[in-house]
Design a protein around this motif. Structure first.
Motif, PDB file in Angstrom:
ATOM      1  N   LEU A 166       0.827  -1.197   0.000  1.00 25.28           N
ATOM      2  CA  LEU A 166       0.000   0.000   0.000  1.00 25.28           C
ATOM      3  C   LEU A 166       0.870   1.259   0.000  1.00 25.28           C
ATOM      4  O   LEU A 166       0.577   2.225  -0.720  1.00 25.28           O
ATOM      5  CB  LEU A 166      -0.920   0.005   1.225  1.00 25.28           C
ATOM      6  CG  LEU A 166      -1.802   1.255   1.404  1.00 25.28           C
ATOM      7  CD1 LEU A 166      -2.687   1.485   0.186  1.00 25.28           C
ATOM      8  CD2 LEU A 166      -2.647   1.132   2.670  1.00 25.28           C
ATOM      9  N   ALA A 167       1.941   1.246   0.782  1.00 29.06           N
ATOM     10  CA  ALA A 167       2.855   2.398   0.804  1.00 29.06           C
ATOM     11  C   ALA A 167       3.443   2.637  -0.580  1.00 29.06           C
ATOM     12  O   ALA A 167       3.554   3.786  -1.039  1.00 29.06           O
ATOM     13  CB  ALA A 167       3.961   2.165   1.826  1.00 29.06           C
TER      14      ALA A 167
ATOM     15  N   LEU B 239       0.829   4.196  -2.821  1.00 31.34           N
ATOM     16  CA  LEU B 239       0.670   5.615  -2.529  1.00 31.34           C
ATOM     17  C   LEU B 239       1.792   6.441  -3.146  1.00 31.34           C
ATOM     18  O   LEU B 239       1.558   7.525  -3.698  1.00 31.34           O
ATOM     19  CB  LEU B 239       0.631   5.833  -1.019  1.00 31.34           C
ATOM     20  CG  LEU B 239      -0.645   5.386  -0.301  1.00 31.34           C
ATOM     21  CD1 LEU B 239      -0.447   5.418   1.203  1.00 31.34           C
ATOM     22  CD2 LEU B 239      -1.820   6.273  -0.705  1.00 31.34           C
TER      23      LEU B 239
ATOM     24  N   LEU C 223       1.339   9.480  -5.695  1.00 30.00           N
ATOM     25  CA  LEU C 223       1.657  10.828  -5.221  1.00 30.00           C
ATOM     26  C   LEU C 223       3.046  11.309  -5.618  1.00 30.00           C
ATOM     27  O   LEU C 223       3.257  12.511  -5.790  1.00 30.00           O
ATOM     28  CB  LEU C 223       1.518  10.877  -3.699  1.00 30.00           C
ATOM     29  CG  LEU C 223       0.135  10.520  -3.140  1.00 30.00           C
ATOM     30  CD1 LEU C 223       0.175  10.497  -1.622  1.00 30.00           C
ATOM     31  CD2 LEU C 223      -0.916  11.506  -3.630  1.00 30.00           C
TER      32      LEU C 223
ATOM     33  N   THR D 248      -4.947  -0.958  -1.727  1.00 23.56           N
ATOM     34  CA  THR D 248      -3.947  -1.016  -2.798  1.00 23.56           C
ATOM     35  C   THR D 248      -4.601  -1.262  -4.149  1.00 23.56           C
ATOM     36  O   THR D 248      -4.247  -0.637  -5.154  1.00 23.56           O
ATOM     37  CB  THR D 248      -2.916  -2.126  -2.510  1.00 23.56           C
ATOM     38  OG1 THR D 248      -2.292  -1.870  -1.254  1.00 23.56           O
ATOM     39  CG2 THR D 248      -1.856  -2.181  -3.603  1.00 23.56           C
TER      40      THR D 248
ATOM     41  N   LEU E 101      -6.294   1.851  -5.433  1.00 28.09           N
ATOM     42  CA  LEU E 101      -5.337   2.860  -5.891  1.00 28.09           C
ATOM     43  C   LEU E 101      -4.699   2.502  -7.229  1.00 28.09           C
ATOM     44  O   LEU E 101      -4.342   3.388  -8.010  1.00 28.09           O
ATOM     45  CB  LEU E 101      -4.229   3.045  -4.847  1.00 28.09           C
ATOM     46  CG  LEU E 101      -4.562   3.897  -3.625  1.00 28.09           C
ATOM     47  CD1 LEU E 101      -3.432   3.820  -2.606  1.00 28.09           C
ATOM     48  CD2 LEU E 101      -4.806   5.348  -4.022  1.00 28.09           C
ATOM     49  N   THR E 102      -4.551   1.213  -7.476  1.00 30.07           N
ATOM     50  CA  THR E 102      -3.781   0.791  -8.644  1.00 30.07           C
ATOM     51  C   THR E 102      -4.618   0.274  -9.800  1.00 30.07           C
ATOM     52  O   THR E 102      -4.077  -0.034 -10.852  1.00 30.07           O
ATOM     53  CB  THR E 102      -2.791  -0.316  -8.244  1.00 30.07           C
ATOM     54  OG1 THR E 102      -3.519  -1.429  -7.679  1.00 30.07           O
ATOM     55  CG2 THR E 102      -1.795   0.192  -7.218  1.00 30.07           C
TER      56      THR E 102
END
Length: 304
Positions: free
Chosen positions: A84-85, A88, A92, A144, A147-148
């Motif tokens: 997940l990091a 991100l 970002l 995750t 986001l992806t």
């Protein structure tokens, strides 16, 4: 298992590691230029070797310090948290993606600190620890994916491993080794029941924090490239324990070698199994290790 037999087993695993390294570097690359082998094959093989070692050692450290044979970092959300990091960062600050190993390591370390003040305080039963960890892992995995989705972001294979990944992993491993060696003799504390350790005046809190930080850093670094592989650390650590029947400190070297052999073997298969296609290392690793959990389940049923 006697020390002599463990030594012989290490020698056999060492020979197997050499063969897997040669296979990973040379096969299918024998018609390629030396430059291609150096830039593409060698970093992948080195990362698989080092990553396999720290993947299982991190599980051994967590099982030992949390006094539970039924978990590893993937079941506590550490691996998914690293993914997940990375997702991100991809959204970002994409320029930092070449340093994904460092991102994953930092995420793993931070998550360990967060877990120590929340989930790790659950002392009633390892069942609640596992349940809470899996819930956290599912949350991170869902975030995750959201986001992806549609972004082409992949982190399940070692096919795109770079020399930057290798060097950063080496740095993280060295940092972890320094921390591990500082607590090396104190690992034996966790061979005692927690109550007995307290009665003897042994403070395991600081040692467990250091060792768990090592596990988080290492697992996060590997997961940033390999992705999450559930139960792999648990299965391999417990199989070595089943065979050797010795305390954690005495089987750590053998456990590390087994991890290197398994991940390197899985990556070789992922690369060479289908001539025209690259398989996800993550999936091949799970296919190799998932059946082994049946052996452990049979063993655990006899212990209940």
């Amino acid at each position: 298992m006697t020390a002599k037999k463990i030594k012989h087993l290490k020698i056999m695993l060492g020979g197997l590691l050499v063969m897997l390294v040669l296979a990973g570097v040379l096969l299918r690359g024998q018609d390629a230029s030396v430059q291609v082998i150096i830039q593409l094959r060698v970093p992948r093989v080195l990362f698989a070797l080092g990553g396999g070692v720290v993947l299982v050692v991190s599980a051994l450290l967590l099982q030992t310090t949390l006094r539970s044979d039924y978990l590893d970092g993937s079941m506590l959300g550490l691996a998914n948290g690293a993914e997940l990091a990375l997702a991100l960062v991809n959204v970002l600050f994409a320029r930092a993606l070449p340093y994904r190993v460092l991102v994953g390591a930092l995420a793993g370390g931070i998550l360990v600190v967060c877990l120590r003040v929340t989930l790790f305080k659950v002392k009633h039963s390892s069942f609640f620890l596992i349940l809470g960890g899996l819930a956290l892992a599912m949350f991170f995995a869902a975030a995750t994916q959201l986001l992806t989705t549609g972004g082409g972001f992949q982190g399940k294979s070692l096919a795109n491993t770079t020399w930057i990944d290798v060097w950063l992993l080496a740095i993280v491993i060295v940092i972890g080794l320094i921390l591990l060696l500082s607590q090396w003799t104190k690992l034996d504390i966790f061979a005692l029941p927690s109550l007995q350790a307290r009665q003897l005046g042994l403070n395991e809190q600081s040692s467990s924090l250091t060792l768990q930080l090592v596990a988080g850093l290492w697992l996060g670094a590997v997961s940033a490239v390999l992705g999450t592989v559930f139960f792999v650390g648990l299965v391999l650590v417990q199989l070595v324990k089943l065979v050797t029947q010795v305390v954690a400190r005495k089987r750590m070297g053998l456990t590390a070698m087994v991890g290197g052999v398994v991940l390197l073997g899985a990556d070789d298969l992922a690369h060479y199994l289908l001539p025209a296609r690259e398989l996800p290392t993550n999936a091949v690793l799970l296919l190799l290790t998932a059946p082994l959990i049946l052996v452990l389940l049979k063993r655990w049923l006899h212990e209940v």
